[in-house]
Design a protein around this motif. Structure first.
Motif, PDB file in Angstrom:
ATOM      1  N   UNK A 211     -11.822 -74.715  74.950  1.00 59.48           N
ATOM      2  CA  UNK A 211     -11.652 -73.325  74.494  1.00 59.48           C
ATOM      3  C   UNK A 211     -11.825 -72.300  75.608  1.00 59.48           C
ATOM      4  N   UNK A 212     -12.694 -72.601  76.589  1.00 60.62           N
ATOM      5  CA  UNK A 212     -12.870 -71.654  77.686  1.00 60.62           C
ATOM      6  C   UNK A 212     -11.599 -71.552  78.526  1.00 60.62           C
ATOM      7  N   UNK A 213     -10.921 -72.674  78.772  1.00 66.34           N
ATOM      8  CA  UNK A 213      -9.679 -72.645  79.551  1.00 66.34           C
ATOM      9  C   UNK A 213      -8.632 -71.783  78.852  1.00 66.34           C
ATOM     10  N   UNK A 214      -8.561 -71.887  77.519  1.00 69.24           N
ATOM     11  CA  UNK A 214      -7.618 -71.032  76.796  1.00 69.24           C
ATOM     12  C   UNK A 214      -7.997 -69.561  76.959  1.00 69.24           C
ATOM     13  N   UNK A 215      -9.272 -69.248  76.767  1.00 67.88           N
ATOM     14  CA  UNK A 215      -9.705 -67.853  76.821  1.00 67.88           C
ATOM     15  C   UNK A 215      -9.458 -67.238  78.188  1.00 67.88           C
ATOM     16  N   UNK A 216      -9.840 -67.925  79.253  1.00 67.84           N
ATOM     17  CA  UNK A 216      -9.683 -67.363  80.601  1.00 67.84           C
ATOM     18  C   UNK A 216      -8.215 -67.162  80.946  1.00 67.84           C
TER      19      UNK A 216
ATOM     20  N   UNK B 285     -14.726 -61.104  86.869  1.00 69.10           N
ATOM     21  CA  UNK B 285     -15.244 -60.950  85.505  1.00 69.10           C
ATOM     22  C   UNK B 285     -15.226 -62.281  84.779  1.00 69.10           C
ATOM     23  N   UNK B 286     -14.156 -63.038  84.922  1.00 67.30           N
ATOM     24  CA  UNK B 286     -14.053 -64.335  84.249  1.00 67.30           C
ATOM     25  C   UNK B 286     -15.092 -65.309  84.791  1.00 67.30           C
ATOM     26  N   UNK B 287     -15.293 -65.299  86.114  1.00 63.95           N
ATOM     27  CA  UNK B 287     -16.298 -66.189  86.703  1.00 63.95           C
ATOM     28  C   UNK B 287     -17.696 -65.831  86.215  1.00 63.95           C
ATOM     29  N   UNK B 288     -18.006 -64.553  86.163  1.00 63.53           N
ATOM     30  CA  UNK B 288     -19.314 -64.120  85.657  1.00 63.53           C
ATOM     31  C   UNK B 288     -19.467 -64.473  84.179  1.00 63.53           C
ATOM     32  N   UNK B 289     -18.390 -64.279  83.406  1.00 64.28           N
ATOM     33  CA  UNK B 289     -18.420 -64.570  81.975  1.00 64.28           C
ATOM     34  C   UNK B 289     -18.624 -66.057  81.729  1.00 64.28           C
ATOM     35  N   UNK B 290     -18.096 -66.893  82.623  1.00 66.85           N
ATOM     36  CA  UNK B 290     -18.266 -68.343  82.478  1.00 66.85           C
ATOM     37  C   UNK B 290     -19.737 -68.735  82.489  1.00 66.85           C
ATOM     38  N   UNK B 291     -20.492 -68.193  83.446  1.00 71.03           N
ATOM     39  CA  UNK B 291     -21.902 -68.561  83.543  1.00 71.03           C
ATOM     40  C   UNK B 291     -22.765 -67.798  82.545  1.00 71.03           C
ATOM     41  N   UNK B 292     -22.215 -66.732  81.959  1.00 72.84           N
ATOM     42  CA  UNK B 292     -22.931 -66.031  80.895  1.00 72.84           C
ATOM     43  C   UNK B 292     -22.671 -66.670  79.537  1.00 72.84           C
TER      44      UNK B 292
ATOM     45  N   UNK C 225     -28.948 -61.594  70.487  1.00 72.22           N
ATOM     46  CA  UNK C 225     -28.439 -60.776  71.580  1.00 72.22           C
ATOM     47  C   UNK C 225     -27.487 -61.583  72.456  1.00 72.22           C
ATOM     48  N   UNK C 226     -27.830 -62.844  72.666  1.00 77.14           N
ATOM     49  CA  UNK C 226     -26.960 -63.729  73.427  1.00 77.14           C
ATOM     50  C   UNK C 226     -25.638 -63.947  72.693  1.00 77.14           C
ATOM     51  N   UNK C 227     -25.690 -63.903  71.361  1.00 75.72           N
ATOM     52  CA  UNK C 227     -24.480 -64.082  70.564  1.00 75.72           C
ATOM     53  C   UNK C 227     -23.525 -62.915  70.631  1.00 75.72           C
ATOM     54  N   UNK C 228     -23.946 -61.766  71.186  1.00 79.84           N
ATOM     55  CA  UNK C 228     -23.029 -60.645  71.361  1.00 79.84           C
ATOM     56  C   UNK C 228     -21.943 -60.968  72.382  1.00 79.84           C
ATOM     57  N   UNK C 229     -22.168 -61.982  73.172  1.00 79.95           N
ATOM     58  CA  UNK C 229     -21.084 -62.542  73.973  1.00 79.95           C
ATOM     59  C   UNK C 229     -20.208 -63.370  73.030  1.00 79.95           C
ATOM     60  N   UNK C 230     -19.000 -62.938  72.709  1.00 84.42           N
ATOM     61  CA  UNK C 230     -18.200 -63.632  71.685  1.00 84.42           C
ATOM     62  C   UNK C 230     -17.946 -65.102  71.983  1.00 84.42           C
TER      63      UNK C 230
END
Length: 286
Positions: A101-106, A205-212, A229-234
């Motif tokens: 799913x991450x590959x699709x999103x990025x 942004x995508x690289x930072x989002x990956x580790x977040x 709060x962590x779940x606010x990252x969709x």
């Protein structure tokens, strides 16, 4: 000489006048107009898919190799060396279930961000709902996701993990990932038309989002009081939900998923409003 008078002949012409106006209200999203142009949306999606696989050396295999190679890297460094927990799942399944799913999103986020600028010649020549462009970019990545998900299903079966009724949650989680990419992409595509620096910021942004996101580690490492709060990252709800729905193991991401879904609705609704407000000026700035 005699003159011949010709009678006036009137040819009836059935014509309709189409008036193009900017949105009048803040919440005028014009989704009905997008539905009226659904055949054009299908054409854009099919065009993007054909361009992606045209004149490629390995074609569809690249869609499989990318998450597989990333899974091997994550397994080696985060699983073997860092020895991060995997919530009882096999290491390869744990990482692969997150990377698909991450590959699709990025990929969808990058395509959606650049779609307005990439189609600037078309935008300046003919009118159509500009909202079709980011929607088509978000939907075209589903072909790659389907291929990667088929390989993921083979991996899980090879480890003896059989699907359960929880797998019915997978379409809902995929829809959440689509709305996440579309919601963020609507903001970024409009900003990218105004400021071309945006496209250069996206890889960071995508690289930072990956580790977040819980790709290399489980969300269970986050203290329970901060989990909402962590779940606010969709993508937290999407990734944790995929692992849970696909394998049937672990605790359901109820609070995390609710926070993620709420954040997605806010981003998507806000992105639709902002993109529609910018639609009247996009043709002048691209």
């Amino acid at each position: 000489m005699s003159s011949v008078t010709r009678p006036n002949v009137v040819f009836p012409i059935n014509s309709s006048t189409i008036r193009i106006e900017p949105p009048r209200g803040l919440f005028e999203l014009r989704l009905r107009e997008v539905w009226a142009y659904r055949e054009l949306l299908y054409f854009f999606v099919w065009r993007d898919v054909k361009i992606r696989y045209k004149q490629t050396a390995i074609g569809v295999l690249w869609v499989v190799l990318q998450p597989v190679l990333n899974m091997l890297v994550f397994t080696l460094f985060f699983g073997r060396l860092a020895k991060l927990p995997t919530d009882g799942l096999p290491t390869t399944v744990f990482y692969f279930a997150a990377l698909v799913p991450w590959a699709y999103f990025s990929s969808a986020l990058q395509l959606t961000t650049n779609v307005v600028v990439d189609n600037q010649r078309l935008i300046t020549k003919v009118y159509f709902p500009r909202l079709i462009l980011p929607i088509s970019a978000a939907l075209s990545g589903l072909v790659d996701f389907a291929i990667g998900f088929a390989v993921l299903a083979i991996f899980t079966l090879a480890y003896g993990i059989k699907p359960t009724l929880l797998a019915l949650w997978l379409p809902v989680l995929l829809l959440l990932a689509v709305f996440t990419a579309l919601g963020v992409g609507l903001w970024l595509s409009a900003l990218n038309a105004l400021y071309r620096d945006v496209r250069y910021v996206i890889p960071f942004v995508i690289q930072f989002w990956l580790f977040a996101s819980p790709v290399a580690y489980p969300a269970s490492l986050v203290p329970s009081r901060w989990r909402w709060l962590y779940g606010l990252n969709p993508m937290t709800g999407v990734i944790e939900g995929f692992r849970w729905a696909l394998t049937g193991q672990g605790r359901p991401p109820d609070l995390v998923l609710m926070a993620s879904a709420s954040m997605v609705l806010v981003m998507l609704f806000g992105g639709l409003i902002y993109f529609n407000r910018m639609e009247s000026t996009i043709a002048d700035v691209v």
